[in-house]
Scaffold this active site. Sequence first.
Site, PDB file in Angstrom:
ATOM      1  CG  MET A   1      28.018 -13.769 -40.161  1.00  0.00           C
ATOM      2  SD  MET A   1      29.389 -13.985 -39.253  1.00  0.00           S
ATOM      3  CE  MET A   1      28.519 -14.274 -37.420  1.00  0.00           C
ATOM      4  N   PRO A   2      27.703 -17.562 -41.022  1.00  0.00           N
ATOM      5  CG  PRO A   2      27.544 -19.535 -40.436  1.00  0.00           C
ATOM      6  CD  PRO A   2      26.670 -18.675 -41.223  1.00  0.00           C
ATOM      7  CB  ILE A   3      32.963 -16.672 -37.776  1.00  0.00           C
ATOM      8  CG1 ILE A   3      32.707 -15.284 -38.807  1.00  0.00           C
ATOM      9  CG2 ILE A   3      34.229 -17.111 -37.628  1.00  0.00           C
ATOM     10  CD1 ILE A   3      33.378 -14.287 -38.065  1.00  0.00           C
TER      11      ILE A   3
END
Lengths: 147, 147, 147
Positions: C1-3
Site C-alpha cells: 500500500m499505496p494503491i
Amino acid sequence: MPIVYYDIVRGRSRDQIRTLLDSAQAALVEAFETPERDRYQLVTEHSPGEMIIQDNGLGIDRSENIVVIHLINRRGMKTRTQKEKLYELLARNLKRDCGLDPADLVISITENESEDLSIGYGKAQYVNGDIDSATSQPRRGPSASRR
Amino acid sequence: MPIVYYDIVRGRSRDQIRTLLDSAQAALVEAFETPERDRYQLVTEHSPGEMIIQDNGLGIDRSENIVVIHLINRRGMKTRTQKEKLYELLARNLKRDCGLDPADLVISITENESEDLSIGYGKAQYVNGDIDSATSQPRRGPSASRR
Amino acid sequence: MPIVYYDIVRGRSRDQIRTLLDSAQAALVEAFETPERDRYQLVTEHSPGEMIIQDNGLGIDRSENIVVIHLINRRGMKTRTQKEKLYELLARNLKRDCGLDPADLVISITENESEDLSIGYGKAQYVNGDIDSATSQPRRGPSASRR
C-alpha cells in the site's frame, strides 16, 4: 452511500458480475447496518496486465479473479470494528456466492464529510435534512426530496 | 485542480461526452471560481450492469443516462455553501446542455492537501510557488514553471 | 500500500504498460522506501476524448501520452519532502524508461487510515499485527497471515 468502486479483470459474465455486486452489497448492509437501497456500485473491467496486485511480502497468491474494492464513506461514521467486520463479511460472502478465494480480495476506504455528497437532483441530502445523517435513512419519506 | 472522474454507461457519442464535460466544467468554474484551465477530467465508460446506483430509499428514478461524478479537491478550500452551489449548477447545466434528468446525477468529493498534487514536470505546484494556493492561478506566468 | 490508479489513453501495448508500471513502482519504492512487493497497481484505459487534462494556465503542453496517477496512501506516513521526491522520481523514471514527456504527468494523492485497508483474506493487516505499520513489512513472516 458509501460509493463503492470494484476493479476486476475482464472475463466475468454479466450474471457473474451481478452476483458479485449483490453479494458485496449484502455484506455492506450487514456490517454497516445501512439501508438496502444505500447502494452505489461501479465496476471497471481491466485487461489482465492492467492489474498488478502483490502482497507486501505476505505470500498471498493472487489470481485473475482478483477483486479490488474501494469505498468512499463518510468520516467517523464507522468504527474500526465495523470496518473489520465489513472486510470479513466481504471475504465470506464473495467466497460463498462467487467462489472467490479470499486471497483475491483487496479493499480500501477513503472518507469524506456529509457535505461531500449529492445523491440526486443537485442537492446535498446528508446535510439538507432529506437523509438522516446517522442512519442514512430518508427522513421525510420518498416524495419530499424531489424537486 | 479539482481532478474530476466521470463514470457513465457506454453509449454516448464522443460529441455528447465533450458537451457533458464542457457543461460540467462551466459549472465548476462558476461554483468554485476556479480558472477556466483548472480542468482535469477523466471519463470511464461502463456496461449497463456495471453501474448499480440506487437512492437510500428516496425514490429517485435512475436511468442508463446516470452520471456519477467524483472530485478530488484540496481540503478546506471550499465551503459547504460552495459545494452545494456546485451540485446545483452541475444539475442545472447538465439538464440544460445534455438533457440530463437531475435524478441521474450523483456526486461525491474527497479532499487532500496542497502537497498532494503535481500537475506536471514532477513538481508540486501548489506548494512550490508556481500556483497561488488560494486562487489556483499561476503566480509567475506560464513560462516560469517549466523545467 | 499505496494503491495506485493509472489513467491513460488507449494505444499502449501490453509490454509498454508493463514497463510503465515497473518504472513507476521503482520510483515509489525509492521515494517512499516501501517494500518491493508493496505493489498495488490498476490501469484504466480511456478514449482520447475521455481525458481532458489542462494546466491551470501554466502553459503545459499535454499529448495523448498523458498519464494521470492517483495514489491512496495512509495519512501521516509520508512527509511533504517524500511526496515531492515521489513526483520527481516518477517524472524521471517514466521519461527514462518510457520516453514520457514530464509535461504529460499528473499525480494526486488521497489519504486514509491504517484501519482502512485489507490486502487479503478479509483482514485488516495494518492494524491486526500482520504488517508493521511503520515499515509496511510483514511482521511475522509470510505464513502467519494466512487463514
